[in-house]
Write an enzyme that holds these catalytic residues in place. Structure first.
Site, PDB file in Angstrom:
ATOM      1  N   PHE A  98       0.794  -1.222   0.000  1.00  0.00           N
ATOM      2  CA  PHE A  98       0.000   0.000   0.000  1.00  0.00           C
ATOM      3  C   PHE A  98       0.833   1.281   0.000  1.00  0.00           C
ATOM      4  O   PHE A  98       0.275   2.367   0.083  1.00  0.00           O
ATOM      5  CB  PHE A  98      -0.949   0.021   1.211  1.00  0.00           C
ATOM      6  CG  PHE A  98      -1.963  -1.081   1.174  1.00  0.00           C
ATOM      7  CD1 PHE A  98      -3.001  -1.062   0.256  1.00  0.00           C
ATOM      8  CD2 PHE A  98      -1.882  -2.150   2.041  1.00  0.00           C
ATOM      9  CE1 PHE A  98      -3.942  -2.074   0.207  1.00  0.00           C
ATOM     10  CE2 PHE A  98      -2.817  -3.178   2.001  1.00  0.00           C
ATOM     11  CZ  PHE A  98      -3.847  -3.131   1.083  1.00  0.00           C
ATOM     12  N   GLY A  99       2.134   1.194  -0.074  1.00  0.00           N
ATOM     13  CA  GLY A  99       2.923   2.407  -0.077  1.00  0.00           C
ATOM     14  C   GLY A  99       4.386   2.140   0.230  1.00  0.00           C
ATOM     15  O   GLY A  99       4.842   0.994   0.238  1.00  0.00           O
ATOM     16  N   VAL A 101       8.096   3.080   2.611  1.00  0.00           N
ATOM     17  CA  VAL A 101       8.630   3.457   3.910  1.00  0.00           C
ATOM     18  C   VAL A 101       9.864   4.329   3.670  1.00  0.00           C
ATOM     19  O   VAL A 101      10.748   3.958   2.887  1.00  0.00           O
ATOM     20  CB  VAL A 101       9.010   2.222   4.752  1.00  0.00           C
ATOM     21  CG1 VAL A 101       9.550   2.656   6.109  1.00  0.00           C
ATOM     22  CG2 VAL A 101       7.799   1.315   4.931  1.00  0.00           C
ATOM     23  N   ASP A 216       0.979 -12.169   7.868  1.00  0.00           N
ATOM     24  CA  ASP A 216       1.932 -11.875   6.785  1.00  0.00           C
ATOM     25  C   ASP A 216       3.368 -11.999   7.279  1.00  0.00           C
ATOM     26  O   ASP A 216       4.183 -11.095   7.100  1.00  0.00           O
ATOM     27  CB  ASP A 216       1.670 -10.477   6.219  1.00  0.00           C
ATOM     28  CG  ASP A 216       2.278 -10.290   4.820  1.00  0.00           C
ATOM     29  OD1 ASP A 216       2.602 -11.305   4.168  1.00  0.00           O
ATOM     30  OD2 ASP A 216       2.422  -9.139   4.379  1.00  0.00           O
TER      31      ASP A 216
END
Length: 370
Positions: A98-99, A101, A216
């Site tokens: 989702f993006g 870091v 996960d």
């Protein structure tokens, strides 16, 4: 005439009596709506979750006790952008579904890791991941969990701020080139890291009430501190097991990463805490073999097989050492026995049927004896 006048006055009075309360109610409703739309600039405590997100471009912070709280409280979204070089690609230290870091240097010189959801994922699944991290990781504290320092919700922006772990991910250490780049991770360090991840999962499954399912577990979600202490991170897919440790499953929605995913999840049956145990077993094999579980390999006959299937067959045939990363050069008898015991545990964790897998509490006990 007087009667007409009196009737007119009565009509006006009745109209006023009805209209005034209606106008007053409408005014109060509009005033309340405007207040809800005002930017929320308060510093929020962890008990405020879930956060009410402002529709204006403003910041909402929640802090979880750290030495840099004072600095974070003073930061706006613009400050955070500057701390990451305007979210420069040069400062990316990790990515997810989702993006990205980013490494951020605060005005006082302190460094943190900032996870920013992409604009496309500010709502829907991405927003659910954002809230899951807040609601799960924000309320937990353990030496083997990556520490969430705070979050920022500003307009469509969703950002999570973590402690920065300078040694990066286990994935990078296992799959680096071992020369000039990431150094080779020795066997003793790999064993230490494995014990740390096991301790984190045992805490989530057995010491949290209700238990927490990570969903996960993989090498890129294991971060390392200066002393190679493992920190389990990325709780975007995490779920609370409301039925307790014995619950059959918490979700039938597939979550996880190819290669690590338990067979019951792939079959759509649902996930239990034993699915985390399976993923951990796959991670153990990756740690000792230095092979990504999603990359097929060729057996002696030249046929492509899954790394997990290949590894399990080797363990069952008593040829565990053939799985070991050749770069480790395991020759000492003590280390040889440790690797064999290690892979026996991994084999039991990756049993096809969940009921035959050990609990993470049992895994911790077995790893302690190595």
């Amino acid at each position: 005439m007087d009667r007409v006048y009196q009737a007119l006055v009565a009509a006006v009075a009745a109209f006023a009596a009805i209209s005034f309360p209606c106008l007053l109610i409408a005014f109060l409703c509009r005033h309340r709506k405007n207040r809800l739309l005002e930017p929320d600039r308060r510093c929020l405590s962890s008990s405020s979750l879930p956060v009410r997100v402002s529709t204006e471009l403003s910041s909402s912070w929640s802090l979880y006790g750290s030495s840099i709280d004072a600095s974070l409280k003073k930061l706006s979204l613009d400050d955070l952008a500057r701390a990451t070089g305007d979210f420069s690609p040069d400062n990316i230290i990790g990515d997810g579904s989702f993006g990205f870091v980013y490494r951020a240097v605060l005005p006082d010189g302190g460094a943190v890791a900032v996870k920013r959801l992409s604009a496309d994922h500010a709502t829907g699944a991405g927003n659910r991941e954002f809230r899951a991290e807040l609601e799960v990781l924000g309320s937990l504290s353990h030496r083997n969990l990556a520490r969430l320092l705070g979050y920022c919700a500003a307009g469509r922006d969703r950002l999570l701020v973590y402690e920065l772990l300078e040694r990066g991910s286990l994935d990078a250490w296992l799959h680096g080139d071992g020369a000039g780049g990431t150094p080779l991770l020795p066997w003793a360090a790999r064993l230490r890291v494995t014990r740390g991840v096991a301790a984190a999962l045992a805490f989530l499954h057995h010491d949290c009430h209700p238990p927490v399912l990570h969903r996960d577990v993989k090498s890129s979600n294991v971060l390392l501190d200066e002393g190679f202490e493992a920190k389990l991170a990325d709780f975007g897919h995490a779920r609370v097991v409301t039925g307790g440790p014995a619950a059959s499953h918490v979700s039938t929605q597939a979550a996880g990463t190819v290669g690590y995913m338990a067979p019951e999840i792939r079959q759509g049956v649902g996930a239990s805490i034993k699915a985390d145990v399976y993923s951990f077993g796959v991670l153990m094999i990756e740690i000792v073999a230095g092979r990504r579980p999603s990359w097929p390999m060729k057996n002696i006959g030249g046929k492509e097989v899954e790394p997990l299937k290949w590894a399990r067959e080797k363990v069952e045939a008593g040829m565990s050492l053939e799985i070991t990363d050749c770069r480790l050069q395991i020759e000492v008898e003590k280390e040889t026995k440790e690797v064999e015991a290690f892979l026996d545990i991994a084999h039991s964790c990756t049993e096809e049927c969940p009921k035959y897998r050990p609990t993470m509490k049992e895994v911790v006990e077995m790893l302690t004896k190595i």
